[in-house]
Design a protein around this motif. Sequence first.
Motif, PDB file in Angstrom:
ATOM      1  N   ASP A 116      93.282 -19.457  19.234  1.00  0.00           N
ATOM      2  CA  ASP A 116      93.971 -19.229  17.957  1.00  0.00           C
ATOM      3  C   ASP A 116      93.968 -20.449  17.051  1.00  0.00           C
ATOM      4  O   ASP A 116      93.754 -20.343  15.847  1.00  0.00           O
ATOM      5  CB  ASP A 116      95.421 -18.791  18.218  1.00  0.00           C
ATOM      6  N   TYR A 117      94.299 -21.599  17.621  1.00  0.00           N
ATOM      7  CA  TYR A 117      94.398 -22.806  16.806  1.00  0.00           C
ATOM      8  C   TYR A 117      93.132 -23.663  16.880  1.00  0.00           C
ATOM      9  O   TYR A 117      93.124 -24.799  16.425  1.00  0.00           O
ATOM     10  CB  TYR A 117      95.622 -23.618  17.232  1.00  0.00           C
TER      11      TYR A 117
ATOM     12  N   THR B  59      84.374 -16.901  12.974  1.00  0.00           N
ATOM     13  CA  THR B  59      84.607 -18.181  13.636  1.00  0.00           C
ATOM     14  C   THR B  59      83.672 -19.215  13.021  1.00  0.00           C
ATOM     15  O   THR B  59      82.532 -18.906  12.663  1.00  0.00           O
ATOM     16  CB  THR B  59      84.360 -18.097  15.151  1.00  0.00           C
TER      17      THR B  59
ATOM     18  N   ARG C   1      90.076 -16.350   8.553  1.00  0.00           N
ATOM     19  CA  ARG C   1      90.349 -14.970   8.159  1.00  0.00           C
ATOM     20  C   ARG C   1      89.763 -14.687   6.790  1.00  0.00           C
ATOM     21  O   ARG C   1      89.542 -15.592   5.986  1.00  0.00           O
ATOM     22  CB  ARG C   1      91.864 -14.733   8.124  1.00  0.00           C
TER      23      ARG C   1
ATOM     24  N   ARG D 225      89.167 -20.101  14.036  1.00  0.00           N
ATOM     25  CA  ARG D 225      88.993 -18.771  13.439  1.00  0.00           C
ATOM     26  C   ARG D 225      89.347 -18.839  11.949  1.00  0.00           C
ATOM     27  O   ARG D 225      90.356 -19.453  11.587  1.00  0.00           O
ATOM     28  CB  ARG D 225      89.924 -17.759  14.095  1.00  0.00           C
TER      29      ARG D 225
END
Length: 324
Positions: free
Chosen positions: A162-163, A69, A95, A93
Motif C-alpha cells: 500500500d505505501y 504501479t 490511483r 501504487r
Amino acid sequence: MIEILTGSPLNTIQDLGRPRMMTLGVSRGGSMDPLALMAGNLLLGNSLDDAGIEVAFFPFKIRFLSDQTVAVTGAHGPARLDDIPLPPDWAVRARKGQILTLQAPTQGARRYVTFGGGLDVPVILASRSTDMKGGFGGFDGRPLQTGDRLSVFVSDDCAVPDYGYGLAHPCDLPETSITYVRCLPAAEFDTFTEESQQLFFGQLWTVSRTANRVGYRLEGEHPLSLRVPLELLSHGIVPGTVQVPSSGMPIVQMADANTCGGYPKIVNVIEPDLRLLAQTQTGQEIRFVRVELDDAVVAIRREAERMRELGPALLTARKTLLAK
C-alpha cells in the motif's frame, strides 16, 4: 494509461536498446543508466528490459489516467505523488487522477520512471527505445511532449504494498564533487605523446554543456596531442569509446553513440562506470582511472551478480509485505 504534463526534447522512452543492431549501423541506444532502469523494473516485477521513461529535464509531471504501479529510480531528488513525498528508488501504487512530479536531481542527472507491465509502444528492430537520430522507436520516434498519452501493458504480477517499498541499497551515483571513471587503454593509446598520456589521467576534465546522449564532450586545461599526425579510416566504435579529435579535447561515446568514426581512440570506459558518467551533470568534473583487464572483468561481473541477486530478494520482500 498515463498523460505527459511537461514536454521536453530530452525525456524519452527507453529500454535496454539495440546492441545487436550495431552491425547494421544502428546505435545501441537504450537507457543511459541501464542499472537504474533494471532496478525500477525489478521493483515492479517486470522483465529487466521493459520500457520506461528516461527523464533528463525537470520538472517532470505525469497524470495517471488509470490505477497503476510505478517506480522512480536513478538520480536522487524531490519526488511526489500528489502531495506524498517518495523516497529514492521507490515503487508505489498510483490511483487514477493522481499526479507524479519529479524535481531536478540533487545527486545524479537522470531519473527513470517505470510502470507495472511496462510501456506499450511498438517494438522496432528488437527494442522499444527512442532513436532520436533515426526518428523511430519509443513514442513516434521523438521525445515526449505535453499531452502525449501512453498505454501500459496489463500485468497480474505487478502489485506493490500500500505505501510502497524500495531498495535498501540504492544504485551507486557519482560523488557530488568528482566522478571517477575507470577505463582501459584503446587501440591508439600509444600514438599519444607520453605527456598527453599522463595528462589524460592526471588532470580533471569537465563535462561540457554540449554533452548529450550521443557523446559527452570534455574540457580540460591542457589539450592532448599525438606523437605524429595520424589519419584513420572510419572504423567501428561502441559506447564507452573515448576519441580525441584535433582539438585535443576527448569525446566519450554514450548510449546513442555513432557506430563508426575516425578519430584516434585513447581509452575505453568500462561498462559499470559508463552509467556513472551518464549520471554526471554538465559542469561537473571527472577523473579517468586506468585499470587492468582483469579488474574490469571483475567489476562487470560484480554488477551483473548484483542484479541476479536483487531480483529474488525483491520478489521475496514484495510477497512478504503484500501478505501483511
